[in-house]
Scaffold this motif. Structure first.
Motif, PDB file in Angstrom:
ATOM      1  N   TYR A  71       0.971  -1.348   0.022  1.00  0.00           N
ATOM      2  CA  TYR A  71      -0.041   0.052   0.091  1.00  0.00           C
ATOM      3  C   TYR A  71       0.802   1.348  -0.183  1.00  0.00           C
ATOM      4  CZ  TYR A  71       0.823  -1.067   5.091  1.00  0.00           C
ATOM      5  OH  TYR A  71       1.310  -1.568   5.975  1.00  0.00           O
ATOM      6  N   SER A  73       1.156   3.837   1.713  1.00  0.00           N
ATOM      7  CA  SER A  73       2.062   4.355   2.956  1.00  0.00           C
ATOM      8  C   SER A  73       3.225   3.330   3.578  1.00  0.00           C
ATOM      9  CB  SER A  73       1.170   4.784   3.998  1.00  0.00           C
ATOM     10  OG  SER A  73       0.485   3.489   4.451  1.00  0.00           O
ATOM     11  N   ALA A  95       5.086   2.032   8.055  1.00  0.00           N
ATOM     12  CA  ALA A  95       4.250   2.814   7.343  1.00  0.00           C
ATOM     13  C   ALA A  95       4.282   4.187   7.873  1.00  0.00           C
ATOM     14  CB  ALA A  95       2.734   2.438   7.039  1.00  0.00           C
ATOM     15  N   GLN A  96       4.345   5.243   7.052  1.00  0.00           N
ATOM     16  CA  GLN A  96       4.199   6.448   7.501  1.00  0.00           C
ATOM     17  C   GLN A  96       2.980   6.913   6.935  1.00  0.00           C
ATOM     18  OE1 GLN A  96       6.780   8.465   9.206  1.00  0.00           O
ATOM     19  NE2 GLN A  96       5.125   9.684   9.525  1.00  0.00           N
ATOM     20  N   GLU A  97       1.998   7.516   8.104  1.00  0.00           N
ATOM     21  CA  GLU A  97       1.038   7.838   7.990  1.00  0.00           C
ATOM     22  C   GLU A  97       0.773   9.170   8.414  1.00  0.00           C
ATOM     23  OE1 GLU A  97      -1.355   4.829   9.905  1.00  0.00           O
ATOM     24  OE2 GLU A  97      -0.836   3.368   8.286  1.00  0.00           O
ATOM     25  N   ASP A  99      -0.846  10.582  10.981  1.00  0.00           N
ATOM     26  CA  ASP A  99      -0.574  10.865  12.252  1.00  0.00           C
ATOM     27  C   ASP A  99       0.440  10.336  13.045  1.00  0.00           C
ATOM     28  OD1 ASP A  99      -1.652   8.394  11.819  1.00  0.00           O
ATOM     29  OD2 ASP A  99      -3.107   8.493  13.516  1.00  0.00           O
ATOM     30  N   CYS A 101       4.325   7.260  12.479  1.00  0.00           N
ATOM     31  CA  CYS A 101       4.730   6.031  11.936  1.00  0.00           C
ATOM     32  C   CYS A 101       4.236   4.972  12.596  1.00  0.00           C
ATOM     33  CB  CYS A 101       6.388   6.061  12.221  1.00  0.00           C
ATOM     34  SG  CYS A 101       6.971   4.586  11.399  1.00  0.00           S
ATOM     35  N   HIS A 102       3.600   3.909  11.724  1.00  0.00           N
ATOM     36  CA  HIS A 102       2.964   2.784  12.259  1.00  0.00           C
ATOM     37  C   HIS A 102       3.943   1.468  11.915  1.00  0.00           C
ATOM     38  CE1 HIS A 102      -0.390  -0.218  11.760  1.00  0.00           C
ATOM     39  NE2 HIS A 102      -0.173  -0.373  12.995  1.00  0.00           N
TER      40      HIS A 102
END
Length: 176
Positions: A71, A73, A95-97, A99, A101-102
């Protein structure tokens, strides 16, 4: 109603993102950002890390890669793998979102656990994200994984929310 509980996860957050302390283990093992060339070796580490856990889906390499990296992000440059010699013994996919980093998934193979590799991976991803100005880290942990939960708490991750994942039962329930 034809659904069964698959697993329950807690979402954890760490903010503000403080400076990440140096990690001596990062110098003892080979650590590197994610690349597609590592996909099959990382998949083997994923299977070894999770196959004994309740709810392990048994996905193919292609299905797992699609779920974990497929995906917009997903950030290979923030994600990390850790090697012991030529073998990948741990990974953290990020993933960088908007709000923060996840950490989408993190795993360490059983033979390499209790050596601090999970902590090293957390710190490496957080350090990479912090260089971009990320102010919050996020991840999810299964309720039935107290070892991971203790690690995350010791690194400053706090409870944010709880969610349950359900899946359709194999056989439909009879109606009377």
């Amino acid at each position: 109603a034809g659904w069964r509980l698959r697993h329950v996860e807690d979402d954890l957050r760490k903010r503000p993102l403080a400076p990440v302390p140096p990690d001596a283990l990062a110098r003892m093992y080979v650590t590197e950002p994610w690349s597609d060339a590592q996909a099959e070796a990382a998949y083997a580490a994923y299977v070894a890390s999770f196959e004994e856990r309740p709810g392990f889906p048994g996905w193919s390499c292609a299905r797992w890669l699609d779920w974990a990296t497929g995906y917009a992000s997903f950030r290979g440059d923030l994600s990390r793998v850790i090697r012991d010699g030529a073998e990948i013994v741990g990974y953290a996919l990020a993933a960088q979102e908007p709000d923060g980093c996840h950490i989408v998934q993190m795993g360490v193979v059983p033979a390499a656990r209790r050596r601090g590799l999970g902590r090293t991976l957390l710190r490496l991803v957080a350090a990479a994200a912090a260089t971009e100005g990320t102010r919050e880290m996020r991840l999810a942990v299964n309720l039935d994984n107290p070892g991971a939960r203790a690690l995350y708490a010791s690194e400053g991750y706090c409870f944010s929310a709880r969610r349950a994942v359900y899946e359709a039962s194999q056989a439909p329930r009879a109606r009377h």
